[in-house]
Scaffold this motif. Structure first.
Motif, mmCIF file in Angstrom:
data_model
loop_
_atom_site.group_PDB
_atom_site.id
_atom_site.type_symbol
_atom_site.label_atom_id
_atom_site.label_comp_id
_atom_site.label_asym_id
_atom_site.label_seq_id
_atom_site.Cartn_x
_atom_site.Cartn_y
_atom_site.Cartn_z
ATOM 1 N N PHE A 1 1.831 9.223 -6.015
ATOM 2 C CA PHE A 1 2.110 10.631 -5.739
ATOM 3 C C PHE A 1 3.387 11.117 -6.424
ATOM 4 O O PHE A 1 3.498 12.285 -6.763
ATOM 5 C CB PHE A 1 2.213 10.878 -4.230
ATOM 6 C CG PHE A 1 0.895 10.837 -3.527
ATOM 7 C CD1 PHE A 1 -0.136 11.686 -3.888
ATOM 8 C CD2 PHE A 1 0.679 9.946 -2.491
ATOM 9 C CE1 PHE A 1 -1.362 11.660 -3.240
ATOM 10 C CE2 PHE A 1 -0.537 9.904 -1.826
ATOM 11 C CZ PHE A 1 -1.562 10.763 -2.203
ATOM 12 N N LEU B 1 0.826 -1.212 0.000
ATOM 13 C CA LEU B 1 0.000 0.000 0.000
ATOM 14 C C LEU B 1 0.859 1.259 0.000
ATOM 15 O O LEU B 1 0.587 2.214 -0.738
ATOM 16 C CB LEU B 1 -0.947 -0.010 1.198
ATOM 17 C CG LEU B 1 -1.983 -1.146 1.221
ATOM 18 C CD1 LEU B 1 -2.767 -1.109 2.525
ATOM 19 C CD2 LEU B 1 -2.893 -1.086 0.026
ATOM 20 N N PRO C 1 -3.748 2.556 -3.782
ATOM 21 C CA PRO C 1 -3.778 1.809 -2.519
ATOM 22 C C PRO C 1 -5.195 1.436 -2.083
ATOM 23 O O PRO C 1 -5.408 0.334 -1.552
ATOM 24 C CB PRO C 1 -3.137 2.770 -1.506
ATOM 25 C CG PRO C 1 -2.375 3.731 -2.306
ATOM 26 C CD PRO C 1 -3.067 3.842 -3.624
ATOM 27 N N GLY D 1 -2.401 8.359 -6.436
ATOM 28 C CA GLY D 1 -1.772 8.193 -5.124
ATOM 29 C C GLY D 1 -2.733 7.720 -4.056
ATOM 30 O O GLY D 1 -2.350 7.001 -3.133
ATOM 31 N N ILE D 2 -3.983 8.105 -4.166
ATOM 32 C CA ILE D 2 -5.005 7.637 -3.222
ATOM 33 C C ILE D 2 -5.733 6.421 -3.780
ATOM 34 O O ILE D 2 -6.014 5.464 -3.064
ATOM 35 C CB ILE D 2 -5.998 8.771 -2.889
ATOM 36 C CG1 ILE D 2 -5.274 9.885 -2.145
ATOM 37 C CG2 ILE D 2 -7.178 8.251 -2.083
ATOM 38 C CD1 ILE D 2 -6.091 11.138 -1.935
ATOM 39 N N ALA E 1 1.160 4.084 -2.996
ATOM 40 C CA ALA E 1 0.935 5.505 -2.706
ATOM 41 C C ALA E 1 2.143 6.333 -3.147
ATOM 42 O O ALA E 1 1.986 7.394 -3.770
ATOM 43 C CB ALA E 1 0.658 5.700 -1.222
#
Length: 123
Positions: A39, A31, A55, A51-52, A35
């Protein structure tokens, strides 16, 4: 304040093995890796989404198919395929960040723990 360590009747607590701890650490590393990849490797508006989203999607897939009490039970072979696809995605994320050795190290640890856990589940 004393704690009663005697077993309560009718309550069965799961035993946590070192393999369980390694598997949780592999999931957390996956995870965090996704991320970091999201990002760091995508341009600005997409970096937040990926990025969100990566995960969260991985965690959702894990909860649906791979958790100790999955929502959808799969045949052990299909369960292994889903797990390997997650590991391949994380490894490719590391490779795309220019960290091939980190990707290989993650893959080795993740696949080894997955094989051992899969063998224990079949016994």
């Amino acid at each position: 304040m004393s704690q009663n360590t005697a077993a309560e009747p009718g309550v069965q607590r799961p035993t946590i093995t070192p393999l369980d701890i390694v598997r949780v650490l592999v999931l957390i590393a996956a995870l965090a890796s996704l991320a970091l990849w999201g990002f760091g490797e995508w341009p600005m508006p997409w970096s937040i989404v990926v990025g969100i989203g990566a995960p969260v999607a991985t965690l959702l897939i894990w909860a649906l198919f791979l958790s100790p009490r999955p929502v959808l039970r799969l045949h052990p072979f299909l369960r292994a395929v889903v797990e390997v696809l997650i590991y391949v995605g994380v490894t490719l994320a590391w490779w795309s960040m220019g960290q091939a050795w980190a990707g290989i190290a993650f893959a080795v640890v993740a696949v080894t723990s997955g094989v051992i856990a899969g063998r224990r589940a079949l016994d």
